[in-house]
Motif scaffolding. Sequence first.
Motif, mmCIF file in Angstrom:
data_model
loop_
_atom_site.group_PDB
_atom_site.id
_atom_site.type_symbol
_atom_site.label_atom_id
_atom_site.label_comp_id
_atom_site.label_asym_id
_atom_site.label_seq_id
_atom_site.Cartn_x
_atom_site.Cartn_y
_atom_site.Cartn_z
ATOM 1 N N LYS A 38 -9.822 14.147 -6.647
ATOM 2 C CA LYS A 38 -8.509 14.587 -7.119
ATOM 3 C C LYS A 38 -8.590 14.984 -8.596
ATOM 4 O O LYS A 38 -8.030 15.985 -9.020
ATOM 5 C CB LYS A 38 -7.491 13.441 -6.976
ATOM 6 C CG LYS A 38 -7.116 13.171 -5.569
ATOM 7 C CD LYS A 38 -6.061 14.138 -5.141
ATOM 8 C CE LYS A 38 -5.760 14.000 -3.671
ATOM 9 N NZ LYS A 38 -4.827 14.997 -3.207
ATOM 10 N N TRP A 43 5.390 9.602 10.368
ATOM 11 C CA TRP A 43 4.125 9.454 9.641
ATOM 12 C C TRP A 43 3.483 8.092 9.897
ATOM 13 O O TRP A 43 2.353 7.999 10.362
ATOM 14 C CB TRP A 43 4.402 9.653 8.151
ATOM 15 C CG TRP A 43 3.270 9.294 7.256
ATOM 16 C CD1 TRP A 43 2.123 9.998 7.051
ATOM 17 C CD2 TRP A 43 3.183 8.142 6.417
ATOM 18 N NE1 TRP A 43 1.322 9.359 6.153
ATOM 19 C CE2 TRP A 43 1.952 8.227 5.752
ATOM 20 C CE3 TRP A 43 4.022 7.048 6.178
ATOM 21 C CZ2 TRP A 43 1.533 7.247 4.844
ATOM 22 C CZ3 TRP A 43 3.609 6.088 5.277
ATOM 23 C CH2 TRP A 43 2.381 6.187 4.622
ATOM 24 N N LEU A 49 -2.698 5.764 4.656
ATOM 25 C CA LEU A 49 -2.934 6.062 6.061
ATOM 26 C C LEU A 49 -4.082 5.240 6.670
ATOM 27 O O LEU A 49 -3.930 4.712 7.783
ATOM 28 C CB LEU A 49 -3.177 7.566 6.245
ATOM 29 C CG LEU A 49 -2.827 8.145 7.615
ATOM 30 C CD1 LEU A 49 -1.418 7.762 8.038
ATOM 31 C CD2 LEU A 49 -3.000 9.647 7.631
ATOM 32 N N GLU A 93 1.424 4.067 -3.035
ATOM 33 C CA GLU A 93 1.183 5.496 -2.809
ATOM 34 C C GLU A 93 2.432 6.311 -3.125
ATOM 35 O O GLU A 93 2.356 7.375 -3.744
ATOM 36 C CB GLU A 93 0.749 5.753 -1.363
ATOM 37 C CG GLU A 93 0.218 7.178 -1.198
ATOM 38 C CD GLU A 93 -0.111 7.561 0.230
ATOM 39 O OE1 GLU A 93 0.527 7.028 1.158
ATOM 40 O OE2 GLU A 93 -0.987 8.406 0.412
ATOM 41 N N PRO A 124 -4.604 5.985 -0.816
ATOM 42 C CA PRO A 124 -4.081 6.462 0.466
ATOM 43 C C PRO A 124 -3.691 5.297 1.377
ATOM 44 O O PRO A 124 -4.435 4.324 1.498
ATOM 45 C CB PRO A 124 -5.250 7.258 1.054
ATOM 46 C CG PRO A 124 -6.461 6.733 0.371
ATOM 47 C CD PRO A 124 -6.038 6.251 -0.986
ATOM 48 N N SER A 165 0.003 11.568 -9.951
ATOM 49 C CA SER A 165 -0.638 11.583 -8.635
ATOM 50 C C SER A 165 -1.954 12.341 -8.650
ATOM 51 O O SER A 165 -2.600 12.471 -7.623
ATOM 52 C CB SER A 165 0.297 12.210 -7.603
ATOM 53 O OG SER A 165 0.370 13.588 -7.811
ATOM 54 N N SER A 200 -2.626 15.250 -8.558
ATOM 55 C CA SER A 200 -2.665 16.486 -7.793
ATOM 56 C C SER A 200 -2.468 17.643 -8.743
ATOM 57 O O SER A 200 -1.755 17.529 -9.717
ATOM 58 C CB SER A 200 -1.573 16.504 -6.738
ATOM 59 O OG SER A 200 -1.744 15.422 -5.879
ATOM 60 N N THR A 218 -0.604 14.912 1.176
ATOM 61 C CA THR A 218 -0.794 14.100 -0.032
ATOM 62 C C THR A 218 -0.232 14.837 -1.246
ATOM 63 O O THR A 218 -0.390 16.035 -1.376
ATOM 64 C CB THR A 218 -2.285 13.832 -0.277
ATOM 65 O OG1 THR A 218 -2.892 13.566 0.981
ATOM 66 C CG2 THR A 218 -2.490 12.651 -1.196
ATOM 67 N N PRO A 272 -2.908 7.104 -6.700
ATOM 68 C CA PRO A 272 -3.718 7.691 -5.624
ATOM 69 C C PRO A 272 -4.459 6.683 -4.753
ATOM 70 O O PRO A 272 -5.680 6.638 -4.732
ATOM 71 C CB PRO A 272 -4.690 8.621 -6.362
ATOM 72 C CG PRO A 272 -4.781 8.063 -7.728
ATOM 73 C CD PRO A 272 -3.478 7.381 -8.011
ATOM 74 N N SER A 282 4.284 14.360 -0.621
ATOM 75 C CA SER A 282 5.237 13.340 -0.193
ATOM 76 C C SER A 282 5.875 12.638 -1.392
ATOM 77 O O SER A 282 7.006 12.186 -1.316
ATOM 78 C CB SER A 282 4.557 12.329 0.715
ATOM 79 O OG SER A 282 3.560 11.634 0.010
ATOM 80 N N PHE A 342 -12.505 9.397 -3.776
ATOM 81 C CA PHE A 342 -11.216 10.047 -3.535
ATOM 82 C C PHE A 342 -10.518 10.376 -4.856
ATOM 83 O O PHE A 342 -10.069 11.490 -5.078
ATOM 84 C CB PHE A 342 -10.351 9.104 -2.685
ATOM 85 C CG PHE A 342 -8.954 9.595 -2.438
ATOM 86 C CD1 PHE A 342 -8.697 10.538 -1.453
ATOM 87 C CD2 PHE A 342 -7.895 9.110 -3.200
ATOM 88 C CE1 PHE A 342 -7.409 10.994 -1.234
ATOM 89 C CE2 PHE A 342 -6.606 9.558 -2.979
ATOM 90 C CZ PHE A 342 -6.365 10.503 -1.987
ATOM 91 N N ASN A 380 0.834 -1.204 0.000
ATOM 92 C CA ASN A 380 0.000 0.000 0.000
ATOM 93 C C ASN A 380 0.878 1.267 0.000
ATOM 94 O O ASN A 380 0.703 2.182 -0.812
ATOM 95 C CB ASN A 380 -0.919 -0.027 1.220
ATOM 96 C CG ASN A 380 -2.134 0.865 1.056
ATOM 97 O OD1 ASN A 380 -3.073 0.787 1.820
ATOM 98 N ND2 ASN A 380 -2.119 1.741 0.061
#
Lengths: 45, 268
Positions: free
Chosen positions: B190, B146, B32, B23, B30, B86, B88, B115, B28, B118, B186, B19
């Motif tokens: 984005k 993190w 976390l 990332e 996540p 990504s 973004s 996000t 994309p 990183s 998600f 995972n």
Amino acid sequence: MARMLMDRGFRRVRPLAGGLDAWVSAGYDVEVEDFGEALAIKAPE
Amino acid sequence: MQDILRALAEHGPWIVFFNVFLEQVGIPVPALPTLIVAGALAARGELSAPALLAAALLATLTVDTAWFFLGRRHGQRILKTLCRVSLSPDSCVRQTRGVFERWGMPSLIVARFITGFSTVAPPLAGAMGARLGPFLFYDTLGTFLWAGSGLLVGHVFHRAIDRILESLEHLGSRALFVLGGALVLFVLLKWYQRRRFYRTLRMARIGIEELRDLIGRGAQPLVLDVRSEVERRRQPQRIPGARPIETEAVDRDLSGVPAGSEIILYCT
């Protein structure tokens, strides 16, 4: 940035498509910034 | 759902590894949430927290070191590609660079928590000529904090997480749709941010030929170089007559410029 300028009332703001990379790879004239003084050079044709 | 949990309980460190790996590569997904759930399982003694932490560290350092060397070799180009992968907005590159210029290597510690940021920070460090030793040090520290805080959140709130997992279990296979839906949302979010960003940019562009003709005719448009100082030093060429401008100092730099002026902006 363009947004920011428009918010400040500048009406004719346009970003350059492709940016500096496109300008340089098309072989157009550039200046070389010498951090203090700028010196103009001709790009080879 | 139970299958997923059982898989996580059985192969926790591996799942965390893949995972985090994905990332960091720029896809994309996540990591976390996975870390938090794994942290909750560790609190119940089903997983070993040090093994999970090691998995996250190993995945991050593997990918980041590769990015670091790609950045060192390809510089600018790799950053542009990354931001595309990504999902973004491209402004992420600029923001990352701004923070990096201000804080230097320690910004890798903070970068981990943001996000997009990183993934961009390691190749940026490489592109800016950072040394490998300090890079690995700060990257390890950042990842440690993190991944550690993700696991810690899972540990502290493991009862609440258990309840959420239980209600997901009641949903049975529908839980997969809930999770899949969240992931799709998600990614869509984005994608939407990125599209909106591009639409603003597309409002009116000027082509390079048009700008050259404009300058050639003696129209004297105000050409602004919006690159940061570090970028300008790396690539000291600029369009003839261009003025560098700092985002923070727009009002100072443009005072006295009439509102009707023709303004052209460019970055790299």
